[in-house]
Scaffold this motif. Structure first.
Motif, PDB file in Angstrom:
ATOM      1  N   GLN A  40       0.845  -1.192   0.000  1.00 44.07           N
ATOM      2  CA  GLN A  40       0.000   0.000   0.000  1.00 44.07           C
ATOM      3  C   GLN A  40       0.877   1.237   0.000  1.00 44.07           C
ATOM      4  O   GLN A  40       1.889   1.286   0.699  1.00 44.07           O
ATOM      5  CB  GLN A  40      -0.894   0.027   1.241  1.00 44.07           C
ATOM      6  N   ILE A  41       0.483   2.220  -0.755  1.00 42.80           N
ATOM      7  CA  ILE A  41       1.196   3.491  -0.780  1.00 42.80           C
ATOM      8  C   ILE A  41       0.175   4.588  -0.521  1.00 42.80           C
ATOM      9  O   ILE A  41      -0.878   4.641  -1.158  1.00 42.80           O
ATOM     10  CB  ILE A  41       1.906   3.725  -2.128  1.00 42.80           C
ATOM     11  N   SER A  42       0.470   5.447   0.441  1.00 39.50           N
ATOM     12  CA  SER A  42      -0.438   6.544   0.752  1.00 39.50           C
ATOM     13  C   SER A  42       0.332   7.858   0.765  1.00 39.50           C
ATOM     14  O   SER A  42       1.561   7.878   0.804  1.00 39.50           O
ATOM     15  CB  SER A  42      -1.122   6.303   2.100  1.00 39.50           C
ATOM     16  N   GLY A  43      -0.391   8.935   0.735  1.00 38.79           N
ATOM     17  CA  GLY A  43       0.214  10.254   0.728  1.00 38.79           C
ATOM     18  C   GLY A  43       0.202  10.875  -0.652  1.00 38.79           C
ATOM     19  O   GLY A  43      -0.347  10.319  -1.600  1.00 38.79           O
ATOM     20  N   THR A  44       0.816  12.038  -0.757  1.00 42.22           N
ATOM     21  CA  THR A  44       0.924  12.767  -2.013  1.00 42.22           C
ATOM     22  C   THR A  44       2.400  12.971  -2.315  1.00 42.22           C
ATOM     23  O   THR A  44       3.175  13.355  -1.433  1.00 42.22           O
ATOM     24  CB  THR A  44       0.213  14.133  -1.899  1.00 42.22           C
ATOM     25  N   PHE A  45       2.757  12.716  -3.566  1.00 41.75           N
ATOM     26  CA  PHE A  45       4.152  12.853  -3.965  1.00 41.75           C
ATOM     27  C   PHE A  45       4.654  14.246  -3.658  1.00 41.75           C
ATOM     28  O   PHE A  45       3.932  15.215  -3.892  1.00 41.75           O
ATOM     29  CB  PHE A  45       4.287  12.565  -5.474  1.00 41.75           C
ATOM     30  N   PRO A  46       5.783  14.422  -3.078  1.00 35.28           N
ATOM     31  CA  PRO A  46       6.841  13.463  -2.809  1.00 35.28           C
ATOM     32  C   PRO A  46       6.771  12.846  -1.413  1.00 35.28           C
ATOM     33  O   PRO A  46       7.657  12.112  -1.011  1.00 35.28           O
ATOM     34  CB  PRO A  46       8.113  14.305  -2.958  1.00 35.28           C
ATOM     35  N   ASN A  47       5.720  13.128  -0.668  1.00 33.09           N
ATOM     36  CA  ASN A  47       5.580  12.611   0.702  1.00 33.09           C
ATOM     37  C   ASN A  47       4.750  11.328   0.705  1.00 33.09           C
ATOM     38  O   ASN A  47       3.599  11.310   1.147  1.00 33.09           O
ATOM     39  CB  ASN A  47       4.925  13.669   1.598  1.00 33.09           C
ATOM     40  N   LEU A  48       5.337  10.278   0.197  1.00 31.93           N
ATOM     41  CA  LEU A  48       4.660   8.985   0.118  1.00 31.93           C
ATOM     42  C   LEU A  48       5.111   8.071   1.247  1.00 31.93           C
ATOM     43  O   LEU A  48       6.265   8.117   1.672  1.00 31.93           O
ATOM     44  CB  LEU A  48       4.954   8.322  -1.230  1.00 31.93           C
ATOM     45  N   VAL A  49       4.180   7.252   1.706  1.00 30.35           N
ATOM     46  CA  VAL A  49       4.482   6.280   2.755  1.00 30.35           C
ATOM     47  C   VAL A  49       4.044   4.916   2.256  1.00 30.35           C
ATOM     48  O   VAL A  49       2.917   4.746   1.789  1.00 30.35           O
ATOM     49  CB  VAL A  49       3.718   6.628   4.065  1.00 30.35           C
ATOM     50  N   GLY A  50       4.932   3.952   2.351  1.00 28.34           N
ATOM     51  CA  GLY A  50       4.614   2.594   1.924  1.00 28.34           C
ATOM     52  C   GLY A  50       4.387   1.690   3.123  1.00 28.34           C
ATOM     53  O   GLY A  50       4.996   1.864   4.173  1.00 28.34           O
ATOM     54  N   SER A  51       3.490   0.745   2.964  1.00 22.85           N
ATOM     55  CA  SER A  51       3.230  -0.230   4.018  1.00 22.85           C
ATOM     56  C   SER A  51       2.785  -1.540   3.368  1.00 22.85           C
ATOM     57  O   SER A  51       2.527  -1.596   2.168  1.00 22.85           O
ATOM     58  CB  SER A  51       2.150   0.277   4.986  1.00 22.85           C
ATOM     59  N   THR A  52       2.700  -2.564   4.177  1.00 20.56           N
ATOM     60  CA  THR A  52       2.292  -3.879   3.703  1.00 20.56           C
ATOM     61  C   THR A  52       0.993  -4.266   4.381  1.00 20.56           C
ATOM     62  O   THR A  52       0.859  -4.138   5.599  1.00 20.56           O
ATOM     63  CB  THR A  52       3.379  -4.931   4.029  1.00 20.56           C
TER      64      THR A  52
END
Length: 194
Positions: A40-52
């Motif tokens: 999963q990727i959330s946020g708005t570029f360039p402030n993206l956060v990835g998780s599983t």
């Protein structure tokens, strides 16, 4: 004796080892899978956060699937939600009632994790737990699992301000206690599955 899983999403690396071990250990036929790993990727570029997202049966204490099952194919045992597929009538009530969308129909019968019933009854750990290389998964007495989850959260909060334990009270208390690095909604989990 209430058993539970620990699922630490801060440690899950999305490697799929649990998925493969579950399919192999339980001899699941093609098209049947109990664990689904999604990035999963959330946020708005360039402030993206990835998780599983490690999606699986959460073994709710107050399991909606068990309460609606007319044949008793779904039942509770030692805090876990078990399934006897041969007793399933194919009504799909469990599929419609689960707040986590876990049971699926395969060949006209319900299909879901039964916590490796034969292995755990013999004193072993579920297949997914035995193969997790990052120790994101554990299995044991629910009270001990909850204590371990809170211990891990204390460490995780130094890095993730919204880190929390999930499953202690949700849906009557889950059989999968999760260590979340963020709010449940950010990880695709209902905050209040009741």
């Amino acid at each position: 004796m209430t058993k539970a899983y620990l699922l630490d999403l801060g440690r899950c690396i999305g490697c799929q080892a649990c998925v493969v071990a579950c399919k192999t250990g339980n001899e699941l036929p093609e098209g049947m899978q109990y664990i689904h790993i999604r990035e999963q990727i959330s946020g708005t570029f360039p402030n993206l956060v990835g998780s599983t997202d490690n999606h699986r049966c959460y073994h709710c204490a107050d399991a909606a699937c068990v309460s609606v099952c007319p044949t008793g194919a779904l039942f509770k045992e030692n805090g876990l939600t078990r399934l006897h597929r041969d007793d399933c009538s194919g009504c799909e009530y469990c599929v419609q009632s689960c707040p986590y969308e876990v049971p699926v129909m395969v060949d006209g019968r319900s299909s879901k994790c039964d916590a490796c019933a034969s292995t755990t009854k013999a004193g072993g750990d579920p297949w997914c737990v035995t193969t997790c290389p990052s120790r994101a998964l554990a299995f044991g007495e629910r009270d001990e699992i909850i204590a371990e989850a809170h211990s891990r959260i204390a460490t995780m909060k130094t890095r993730y301000a919204n880190a929390q334990v999930y499953g202690e009270t949700q849906a009557g208390g889950l059989g999968v206690i999760m260590v979340l690095p963020d709010a449940p909604e950010a990880l695709g989990l209902p905050a209040d599955p009741d």
